[in-house]
Design a protein around this motif. Structure first.
Motif, mmCIF file in Angstrom:
data_model
loop_
_atom_site.group_PDB
_atom_site.id
_atom_site.type_symbol
_atom_site.label_atom_id
_atom_site.label_comp_id
_atom_site.label_asym_id
_atom_site.label_seq_id
_atom_site.Cartn_x
_atom_site.Cartn_y
_atom_site.Cartn_z
ATOM 1 N N GLN A 29 -9.405 -12.648 -11.543
ATOM 2 C CA GLN A 29 -9.627 -11.348 -12.191
ATOM 3 C C GLN A 29 -10.973 -11.340 -12.931
ATOM 4 N N ARG A 30 -11.804 -10.334 -12.599
ATOM 5 C CA ARG A 30 -13.081 -10.221 -13.326
ATOM 6 C C ARG A 30 -12.929 -9.290 -14.528
ATOM 7 N N THR A 31 -12.236 -8.161 -14.305
ATOM 8 C CA THR A 31 -12.036 -7.204 -15.400
ATOM 9 C C THR A 31 -10.569 -6.812 -15.423
ATOM 10 N N THR A 53 -11.654 5.376 -17.341
ATOM 11 C CA THR A 53 -13.038 5.451 -16.860
ATOM 12 C C THR A 53 -13.240 4.578 -15.620
ATOM 13 N N LYS A 54 -12.331 3.646 -15.379
ATOM 14 C CA LYS A 54 -12.132 3.124 -14.029
ATOM 15 C C LYS A 54 -10.910 3.881 -13.541
ATOM 16 N N ARG A 55 -10.834 4.207 -12.290
ATOM 17 C CA ARG A 55 -9.729 5.010 -11.786
ATOM 18 C C ARG A 55 -8.412 4.290 -12.117
ATOM 19 N N ALA A 74 0.847 -1.207 0.000
ATOM 20 C CA ALA A 74 0.000 0.000 0.000
ATOM 21 C C ALA A 74 0.876 1.250 0.000
ATOM 22 N N ARG A 75 0.668 2.103 -0.945
ATOM 23 C CA ARG A 75 1.372 3.385 -0.975
ATOM 24 C C ARG A 75 0.569 4.358 -1.824
ATOM 25 N N CYS A 76 0.833 5.635 -1.666
ATOM 26 C CA CYS A 76 0.090 6.596 -2.474
ATOM 27 C C CYS A 76 0.662 6.599 -3.887
ATOM 28 N N ASP A 77 -0.158 7.027 -4.833
ATOM 29 C CA ASP A 77 0.326 7.077 -6.207
ATOM 30 C C ASP A 77 0.323 8.505 -6.752
ATOM 31 N N ILE A 78 0.255 9.447 -5.839
ATOM 32 C CA ILE A 78 0.461 10.867 -6.134
ATOM 33 C C ILE A 78 1.770 11.219 -5.431
ATOM 34 N N SER A 94 -17.956 1.316 -12.809
ATOM 35 C CA SER A 94 -16.847 1.698 -11.926
ATOM 36 C C SER A 94 -17.426 2.235 -10.629
ATOM 37 N N TRP A 95 -16.543 2.511 -9.681
ATOM 38 C CA TRP A 95 -17.066 3.115 -8.452
ATOM 39 C C TRP A 95 -17.430 4.588 -8.661
ATOM 40 N N TYR A 96 -16.904 5.214 -9.717
ATOM 41 C CA TYR A 96 -17.340 6.592 -10.009
ATOM 42 C C TYR A 96 -18.844 6.647 -10.282
ATOM 43 N N ILE A 104 -16.410 -0.310 2.998
ATOM 44 C CA ILE A 104 -15.908 -1.372 2.114
ATOM 45 C C ILE A 104 -17.056 -2.119 1.452
ATOM 46 N N LYS A 105 -16.781 -2.619 0.258
ATOM 47 C CA LYS A 105 -17.747 -3.465 -0.438
ATOM 48 C C LYS A 105 -17.717 -4.839 0.218
ATOM 49 N N GLU A 106 -18.848 -5.211 0.793
ATOM 50 C CA GLU A 106 -18.893 -6.497 1.497
ATOM 51 C C GLU A 106 -18.895 -7.636 0.468
ATOM 52 N N PRO A 107 -18.141 -8.703 0.729
ATOM 53 C CA PRO A 107 -18.160 -9.832 -0.208
ATOM 54 C C PRO A 107 -19.530 -10.494 -0.210
ATOM 55 N N ASP A 108 -20.045 -10.797 -1.401
ATOM 56 C CA ASP A 108 -21.352 -11.454 -1.458
ATOM 57 C C ASP A 108 -21.235 -12.854 -2.061
ATOM 58 N N PHE A 109 -20.061 -13.474 -1.875
ATOM 59 C CA PHE A 109 -19.868 -14.828 -2.397
ATOM 60 C C PHE A 109 -20.599 -15.835 -1.511
ATOM 61 N N ALA A 110 -21.289 -16.754 -2.168
ATOM 62 C CA ALA A 110 -21.950 -17.814 -1.404
ATOM 63 C C ALA A 110 -20.892 -18.640 -0.676
ATOM 64 N N ASN A 151 -14.127 9.260 0.719
ATOM 65 C CA ASN A 151 -14.905 8.667 -0.371
ATOM 66 C C ASN A 151 -14.759 7.163 -0.461
ATOM 67 N N LEU A 152 -13.678 6.652 0.121
ATOM 68 C CA LEU A 152 -13.373 5.228 -0.061
ATOM 69 C C LEU A 152 -13.126 4.598 1.308
ATOM 70 N N SER A 153 -14.155 4.655 2.168
ATOM 71 C CA SER A 153 -13.986 4.095 3.511
ATOM 72 C C SER A 153 -15.018 3.013 3.817
ATOM 73 N N SER A 181 -6.838 -0.930 -7.936
ATOM 74 C CA SER A 181 -5.574 -0.371 -7.435
ATOM 75 C C SER A 181 -5.026 -1.180 -6.259
ATOM 76 N N SER A 182 -5.914 -1.617 -5.346
ATOM 77 C CA SER A 182 -5.448 -2.344 -4.156
ATOM 78 C C SER A 182 -4.894 -3.706 -4.563
ATOM 79 N N GLY A 183 -5.650 -4.449 -5.378
ATOM 80 C CA GLY A 183 -5.186 -5.759 -5.837
ATOM 81 C C GLY A 183 -3.861 -5.639 -6.575
ATOM 82 N N ILE A 184 -3.766 -4.644 -7.435
ATOM 83 C CA ILE A 184 -2.557 -4.482 -8.262
ATOM 84 C C ILE A 184 -1.346 -4.121 -7.396
ATOM 85 N N GLN A 185 -1.581 -3.496 -6.242
ATOM 86 C CA GLN A 185 -0.456 -3.232 -5.328
ATOM 87 C C GLN A 185 -0.065 -4.466 -4.522
ATOM 88 N N ILE A 186 -1.043 -5.246 -4.089
ATOM 89 C CA ILE A 186 -0.706 -6.350 -3.166
ATOM 90 C C ILE A 186 -0.237 -7.604 -3.918
HETATM 91 P P1 NAP Z 1 -11.689 -1.240 -7.084
HETATM 92 O O1 NAP Z 1 -10.865 -0.396 -7.940
HETATM 93 O O2 NAP Z 1 -13.157 -0.999 -7.044
HETATM 94 O O3 NAP Z 1 -11.394 -2.750 -7.511
HETATM 95 C C1 NAP Z 1 -12.147 -3.796 -6.989
HETATM 96 C C2 NAP Z 1 -11.775 -5.061 -7.733
HETATM 97 O O4 NAP Z 1 -12.519 -6.138 -7.194
HETATM 98 C C3 NAP Z 1 -12.113 -4.982 -9.222
HETATM 99 O O5 NAP Z 1 -11.125 -5.661 -9.940
HETATM 100 C C4 NAP Z 1 -13.455 -5.709 -9.280
HETATM 101 O O6 NAP Z 1 -13.754 -6.230 -10.538
HETATM 102 C C5 NAP Z 1 -13.199 -6.793 -8.265
HETATM 103 N N1 NAP Z 1 -14.436 -7.369 -7.755
HETATM 104 C C6 NAP Z 1 -15.384 -6.762 -7.022
HETATM 105 N N2 NAP Z 1 -16.384 -7.621 -6.749
HETATM 106 C C7 NAP Z 1 -16.051 -8.796 -7.349
HETATM 107 C C8 NAP Z 1 -16.668 -10.061 -7.451
HETATM 108 N N3 NAP Z 1 -17.860 -10.305 -6.875
HETATM 109 N N4 NAP Z 1 -16.040 -11.034 -8.151
HETATM 110 C C9 NAP Z 1 -14.848 -10.808 -8.721
HETATM 111 N N5 NAP Z 1 -14.201 -9.629 -8.668
HETATM 112 C C10 NAP Z 1 -14.802 -8.634 -7.985
HETATM 113 O O7 NAP Z 1 -11.200 -1.205 -5.560
HETATM 114 P P2 NAP Z 1 -9.729 -0.924 -5.003
HETATM 115 O O8 NAP Z 1 -8.729 -1.700 -5.742
HETATM 116 O O9 NAP Z 1 -9.783 -1.104 -3.540
HETATM 117 O O10 NAP Z 1 -9.505 0.586 -5.326
HETATM 118 C C11 NAP Z 1 -10.513 1.547 -5.023
HETATM 119 C C12 NAP Z 1 -9.928 2.918 -5.108
HETATM 120 O O11 NAP Z 1 -9.133 3.183 -3.955
HETATM 121 C C13 NAP Z 1 -8.988 3.136 -6.255
HETATM 122 O O12 NAP Z 1 -9.653 3.334 -7.481
HETATM 123 C C14 NAP Z 1 -8.209 4.331 -5.777
HETATM 124 O O13 NAP Z 1 -8.932 5.508 -5.937
HETATM 125 C C15 NAP Z 1 -8.061 4.024 -4.301
HETATM 126 N N6 NAP Z 1 -6.792 3.323 -4.076
HETATM 127 C C16 NAP Z 1 -5.664 4.033 -4.304
HETATM 128 C C17 NAP Z 1 -4.463 3.438 -4.141
HETATM 129 C C18 NAP Z 1 -3.234 4.221 -4.408
HETATM 130 O O14 NAP Z 1 -2.352 3.763 -5.042
HETATM 131 N N7 NAP Z 1 -3.157 5.429 -3.963
HETATM 132 C C19 NAP Z 1 -4.370 2.114 -3.757
HETATM 133 C C20 NAP Z 1 -5.546 1.412 -3.519
HETATM 134 C C21 NAP Z 1 -6.767 2.026 -3.691
HETATM 135 P P3 NAP Z 1 -14.589 -5.363 -11.613
HETATM 136 O O15 NAP Z 1 -13.639 -4.344 -12.148
HETATM 137 O O16 NAP Z 1 -15.046 -6.350 -12.613
HETATM 138 O O17 NAP Z 1 -15.733 -4.746 -10.869
#
Ligand code: NAP
Length: 560
Positions: free
Chosen positions: A214-216, A334-336, A61-65, A499-501, A154-160, A150-152, A194-199
């Motif tokens: 990966q879904r998208t 169009t996704k952040r 986890a780190r900032c990207d600005i 997207s979340w936007y 969390i999206k709750e997992p809805d997996f069975a 804006n990003l506090s 962004s979070s997945g791509i960092q971890i």
């Molecule tokens: P996110 O961008 O919304 O990514 C969520 C990921 O989970 C997406 O790949 C999404 O796929 C996937 N997903 C969600 N529900 C799923 C499901 N049921 N099955 C399979 N895949 C699923 O969330 P985030 O990565 O936490 O980032 C959110 C925002 O936080 C970023 O856009 C950014 O603004 C901020 N952030 C910033 C940094 C930084 O570097 N400063 C780091 C982390 C986060 P889909 O695309 O198909 O929905």
């Protein structure tokens, strides 16, 4: 200092209650308490200051600005005494910085940690907010200030079957404080934002086997982090004033000049050269610093998208894996946009697999792993990086009720309704720092926060000087602002992407672009003009008079 009212059922009364002790809440507390002299209480569910940087402590986890932009500008002493060690600071360094700010400005004494606001109701008889917290206490305040970010939420997992899994499940957005050792484990990561791509690259270094679901596919571009040498730090400190200026006014609030005009006005060779330069520069240079029409013209966007796709194919050795990682079907930006370090190379490692859950989704979580179709992927542990119920989520989860029993959830059932992203009709004296329909989600967050907090602070000073008991936007001004932000968004490619936007990442959420996509300067002008002209577009209520309504504003003409 707090004030006790006669009505003890509502406990202690403050002039302002702030919810959240991250970047926004800390500066709001400092400004309202130490500059305006208000009595202020801050509640935060976390155990300490930090907000996002308290919770998102996952490896990588780190900032990207750039750090020197992603920090407060309000105190020259603070800027001079703090030295950033990297171009893009890591989570622990940013958290240390916010802890330092809390100590330096003696903020903790007015913050109550481990406390969630569970309800906030506007009492029209007293013109106060009645606030309930999960410790059973009740607090009253004239001003309620949301600093929840804006990003506090969390999206709750809805997996069975998620409860059946026999191993530990971690969420990037609620990462434990203790060190976790993944050595020798079979790790699954769901989510490639962004979070997945960092971890993911960090997990690949530790895990015996890593499976990424990966879904998208995403358009990730290089971060290019580097340590900051002393000489460069000194130069930054000597030029903070100039460095900060563009963050206040430019699109994206980032000082990357859009020096190159429209992508489609250049030749293919020139475009390639400029994209290559921006790619090599790293950070947001590729998105913000390349061409002005990337986010508004599909054909221009496709030139950037194709450049990124080619880079992915160069970096990923297995052609099938590369094609899975190549994003398609939506426009770049169009996704952040996520920024990456060794992300694509991670998939060249023998012990890393990429599973496409776009075509065939996760059927269920089993005791041993993840079931997709007829295949069960065996895992020892899994990590959810599923994102957030962004922008409106944290506000709507707070139990806010405005005038005449109207809940915020009812008022926003079709999407957020705000004026300037700062206030909402029927919810007097509720201020939102970085609220929906402001440009905050497209900006350098600390600077967007400072802009909002300064506006709110000036507004409260004005109310005090004019003996006004409350302020709220008129419905007319709000409707015009909502229409204005929607119109700006329609000039971009944002509305068409999930997207979340747009709220499309949360099932059932109204689909509407929640971010103001005009220029920073257009937004600043709109905020400034409303204030300078005596809060046009707002009702100011005086103690014993009918509501005073200011003339209606015309939203600044703006382009995205
Ligand atoms: P996110 O961008 O919304 O990514 C969520 C990921 O989970 C997406 O790949 C999404 O796929 C996937 N997903 C969600 N529900 C799923 C499901 N049921 N099955 C399979 N895949 C699923 O969330 P985030 O990565 O936490 O980032 C959110 C925002 O936080 C970023 O856009 C950014 O603004 C901020 N952030 C910033 C940094 C930084 O570097 N400063 C780091 C982390 C986060 P889909 O695309 O198909 O929905």
């Amino acid at each position: 200092m707090s004030m006790n009212t006669g009505d003890m059922s509502w406990g202690i009364e403050y002039e302002a209650v702030i919810v959240g002790a991250g970047f926004a809440g800390l500066y709001a507390l400092h400004r309202l308490r130490d500059t305006l002299g208000l009595t202020v209480k801050v509640f935060d569910i976390a155990g300490d200051v930090g907000g996002t940087w308290y919770w998102n402590r996952y490896p990588g986890a780190r900032c990207d600005i750039e750090s020197w932009h992603y920090s407060y500008s309000f105190s020259e002493e603070l800027q001079q005494e703090w030295t950033w060690s990297e171009r893009f600071a890591g989570q622990s360094e940013i958290l240390r910085y916010l802890q330092h700010v809390a100590d330096r400005f003696d903020l903790r004494r007015d913050i109550q940690f481990d406390t969630a606001v569970t309800a906030a109701t506007y009492d029209e008889a007293t013109d106060r907010w009645d606030i309930e917290t999960n410790d059973g206490e009740r607090t009253r305040a004239r001003y309620l200030i949301s600093a929840v970010g804006n990003l506090s939420a969390i999206k709750e997992p809805d997996f069975a079957g998620v409860e059946q899994f026999s191993g530990p499940i971690y969420s990037t957005a609620r990462w434990p404080h203790e060190q976790i050792d993944f050595t020798g484990l079979r790790v699954g990561v769901i989510g490639t934002g962004s979070s997945g791509i960092q971890i993911i690259p960090e997990m690949a270094e530790q895990a015996a086997h890593l499976t990424v679901f990966q879904r998208t596919a995403n358009y990730a571009t290089p971060l290019r982090n580097i340590p900051l040498a002393r000489a460069r730090s000194d130069r930054i400190k000597a030029s903070y004033r100039e460095l900060r200026a563009p963050s206040r006014d430019s699109f994206g609030g980032l000082p990357y000049a859009r020096a190159h005009g429209a992508a489609l006005a250049t030749t293919a060779e020139q475009r390639q050269r400029i994209y290559e330069e921006c790619w090599n520069e790293g950070g947001f240079a590729f998105f913000i610093g390349s061409f002005s029409d990337i986010l508004s013209d599909r054909e221009a966007n496709e030139t950037a998208a194709e450049f990124i796709r080619a880079k992915i194919r160069e970096r990923v050795t297995d052609p099938n894996t590369a094609e899975l990682l190549v994003p398609r079907g939506y426009a770049y930006g169009t996704k952040r946009p996520p920024l990456e370090t060794n992300y694509y190379e991670t998939f060249n490692l023998d012990h890393v697999d990429l599973i496409d859950v776009g075509k065939e989704p996760i059927a269920e979580i089993t005791a041993r792993g993840i079931q997709i179709g007829n295949t069960e992927y065996s895992l020892d542990t899994m990590i959810f990086a599923l994102g957030f119920d962004a922008m409106t989520g944290p506000l709507l989860r707070m139990g806010i009720t405005g005038r005449a029993g109207l809940t915020l959830n009812e008022a926003w059932s079709a999407g957020p309704q705000t004026y300037l992203g700062l206030m909402t009709h029927d919810f007097p004296n509720l201020f939102m720092i970085t609220g929906p329909q402001s440009p905050a989600a497209f900006s350098v967050t600390p600077i967007a926060i400072e802009n909002h907090v300064d506006w709110i602070s000036d507004c409260i000073a004005y109310l005090r000087d004019h003996d006004a008991v409350s302020i709220e936007p008129t419905r007319h001004a709000q409707d015009r602002w909502v229409a204005h932000t929607n119109k700006l968004a329609e000039r971009t490619l944002l509305p068409s992407t999930n997207s979340w936007y747009t709220g499309a990442n949360i099932p059932g959420k109204p689909r509407v672009c929640m971010v103001y996509t005009g220029s920073g300067s257009g937004y600043q002008t709109a905020c400034r003009e409303a204030a300078d002209e005596g809060y046009t577009g707002f009702h100011l209520r005086l103690p014993s008079s009918a509501p005073e309504s200011r003339q209606q504003p015309t939203p600044a003409a703006d382009t995205a």
